[in-house]
Design a protein around this motif. Structure first.
Motif, PDB file in Angstrom:
ATOM      1  N   UNK A 179       0.819  -1.210   0.000  1.00  0.00           N
ATOM      2  CA  UNK A 179       0.000   0.000   0.000  1.00  0.00           C
ATOM      3  C   UNK A 179       0.857   1.265   0.000  1.00  0.00           C
ATOM      4  N   UNK A 180       1.952   1.251   0.739  1.00  0.00           N
ATOM      5  CA  UNK A 180       2.820   2.428   0.850  1.00  0.00           C
ATOM      6  C   UNK A 180       3.432   2.806  -0.490  1.00  0.00           C
ATOM      7  N   UNK A 181       3.861   1.814  -1.267  1.00  0.00           N
ATOM      8  CA  UNK A 181       4.549   2.084  -2.527  1.00  0.00           C
ATOM      9  C   UNK A 181       3.719   1.709  -3.753  1.00  0.00           C
ATOM     10  N   UNK A 182       2.438   1.380  -3.533  1.00  0.00           N
ATOM     11  CA  UNK A 182       1.534   1.002  -4.635  1.00  0.00           C
ATOM     12  C   UNK A 182       2.156  -0.085  -5.504  1.00  0.00           C
ATOM     13  N   UNK A 183       2.659  -1.116  -4.836  1.00  0.00           N
ATOM     14  CA  UNK A 183       3.298  -2.210  -5.549  1.00  0.00           C
ATOM     15  C   UNK A 183       2.265  -3.058  -6.293  1.00  0.00           C
ATOM     16  N   UNK A 184       2.709  -3.670  -7.351  1.00  0.00           N
ATOM     17  CA  UNK A 184       1.834  -4.509  -8.176  1.00  0.00           C
ATOM     18  C   UNK A 184       1.441  -5.767  -7.419  1.00  0.00           C
ATOM     19  N   UNK A 185       0.150  -6.071  -7.430  1.00  0.00           N
ATOM     20  CA  UNK A 185      -0.372  -7.256  -6.757  1.00  0.00           C
ATOM     21  C   UNK A 185      -1.020  -8.161  -7.792  1.00  0.00           C
ATOM     22  N   UNK A 186      -0.575  -9.410  -7.820  1.00  0.00           N
ATOM     23  CA  UNK A 186      -1.129 -10.379  -8.761  1.00  0.00           C
ATOM     24  C   UNK A 186      -1.969 -11.394  -8.000  1.00  0.00           C
ATOM     25  N   UNK A 187      -3.110 -11.760  -8.580  1.00  0.00           N
ATOM     26  CA  UNK A 187      -4.025 -12.679  -7.914  1.00  0.00           C
ATOM     27  C   UNK A 187      -4.393 -13.836  -8.835  1.00  0.00           C
ATOM     28  N   UNK A 188      -4.391 -15.022  -8.268  1.00  0.00           N
ATOM     29  CA  UNK A 188      -4.884 -16.225  -8.926  1.00  0.00           C
ATOM     30  C   UNK A 188      -4.334 -16.392 -10.349  1.00  0.00           C
ATOM     31  N   UNK A 189      -5.188 -16.340 -11.381  1.00  0.00           N
ATOM     32  CA  UNK A 189      -4.748 -16.623 -12.739  1.00  0.00           C
ATOM     33  C   UNK A 189      -3.645 -15.684 -13.210  1.00  0.00           C
ATOM     34  N   UNK A 190      -3.570 -14.475 -12.645  1.00  0.00           N
ATOM     35  CA  UNK A 190      -2.509 -13.542 -13.047  1.00  0.00           C
ATOM     36  C   UNK A 190      -1.122 -14.078 -12.680  1.00  0.00           C
ATOM     37  N   UNK A 191      -1.058 -14.951 -11.701  1.00  0.00           N
ATOM     38  CA  UNK A 191       0.217 -15.479 -11.239  1.00  0.00           C
ATOM     39  C   UNK A 191       0.862 -16.370 -12.300  1.00  0.00           C
ATOM     40  N   UNK A 192       0.054 -16.901 -13.229  1.00  0.00           N
ATOM     41  CA  UNK A 192       0.571 -17.805 -14.255  1.00  0.00           C
ATOM     42  C   UNK A 192       1.623 -17.139 -15.134  1.00  0.00           C
ATOM     43  N   UNK A 193       1.610 -15.816 -15.207  1.00  0.00           N
ATOM     44  CA  UNK A 193       2.555 -15.124 -16.086  1.00  0.00           C
ATOM     45  C   UNK A 193       3.960 -15.039 -15.502  1.00  0.00           C
TER      46      UNK A 193
END
Length: 217
Positions: free
Chosen positions: A42-56
């Motif tokens: 939250x502090x640095x607005x880091x990219x968060x990947x969930x479920x199917x997005x993790x496949x990449x």
């Protein structure tokens, strides 16, 4: 068909946060720095990947904590949450249920279960970089206890003493911790269990075929 408790322990909410500064994609595992990672994200607005997005992802970083320390901390957190949310519950009875019926909550479900869960969303070629939680502070300097009062030695001794069947699950996580510093696909991890800890594999791992997509013949 998964039971209701299975849907809680293996829920569809796997999350990985990208930490570009350290070239890591860290999998959220409760009691393994999750609150600190959430604050960092939250502090640095880091990219968060969930479920199917993790496949990449080519890599996923997994921090493994000492199994007994995490178990004690997880049960302690679970009981404090129960007291906060349901003050009418009898605390000794809640403690008895947490000890008697193991892993009712994800805070102290084995880390092996967490890896099993994310395996559903990993590419077959994705490497899991297994890391020792002792090195977690190098990635996240600010630690958040999430308003949880740490357990004391009396609580730990009471929880661990005469806790039938606990050692098997602690051993599963110890095997992961022993692999710290390695990079392996999920299939390679399962093969390691099968080839080097055959009895443990036969007792536990083969029962998870309905959950994991990477099943060895």
């Amino acid at each position: 068909m998964l039971s209701e408790i299975d849907s809680i322990l293996f829920s569809d909410d796997c999350e990985v946060v990208e930490i570009p500064l350290h070239n890591q994609w860290v999998y959220y595992i409760q009691k393994n720095g999750t609150s600190s990672l959430l604050n960092l994200q939250e502090k640095y607005s880091l990219r968060l990947l969930k479920n199917e997005q993790i496949q990449e992802l080519d890599f996923v970083d997994v921090y493994i904590r000492d199994a007994k320390d995490r178990y004690v901390s997880g049960v302690n957190t679970y009981l404090q949450h129960l007291k906060r949310d349901h003050p009418e519950l009898d605390q000794p009875t809640a403690f008895w249920f947490a000890k008697q019926y193991k892993f009712l909550n994800r805070h102290y479900a084995p880390q092996f279960h967490w890896l099993l869960n994310i395996s559903r969303y990993l590419s077959p070629d994705t490497k899991i970089r297994i890391r020792d939680f002792k090195n977690f502070s190098a990635v996240v300097e600010d630690h958040d206890r999430a308003d949880i009062i740490p357990s004391d030695d009396e609580f730990r001794q009471k929880l661990l003493s005469n806790n039938t069947g606990l050692e098997l699950w602690m051993f599963l996580d110890q095997i992961l911790l022993d692999l710290a510093g390695t990079e392996m696909t999920w299939v390679e991890i399962i093969k390691h269990y099968r080839d080097t800890h055959t009895e443990t594999f036969d007792l536990v791992c083969q029962r998870f075929n309905l959950i994991s997509k990477s099943v060895l013949p």
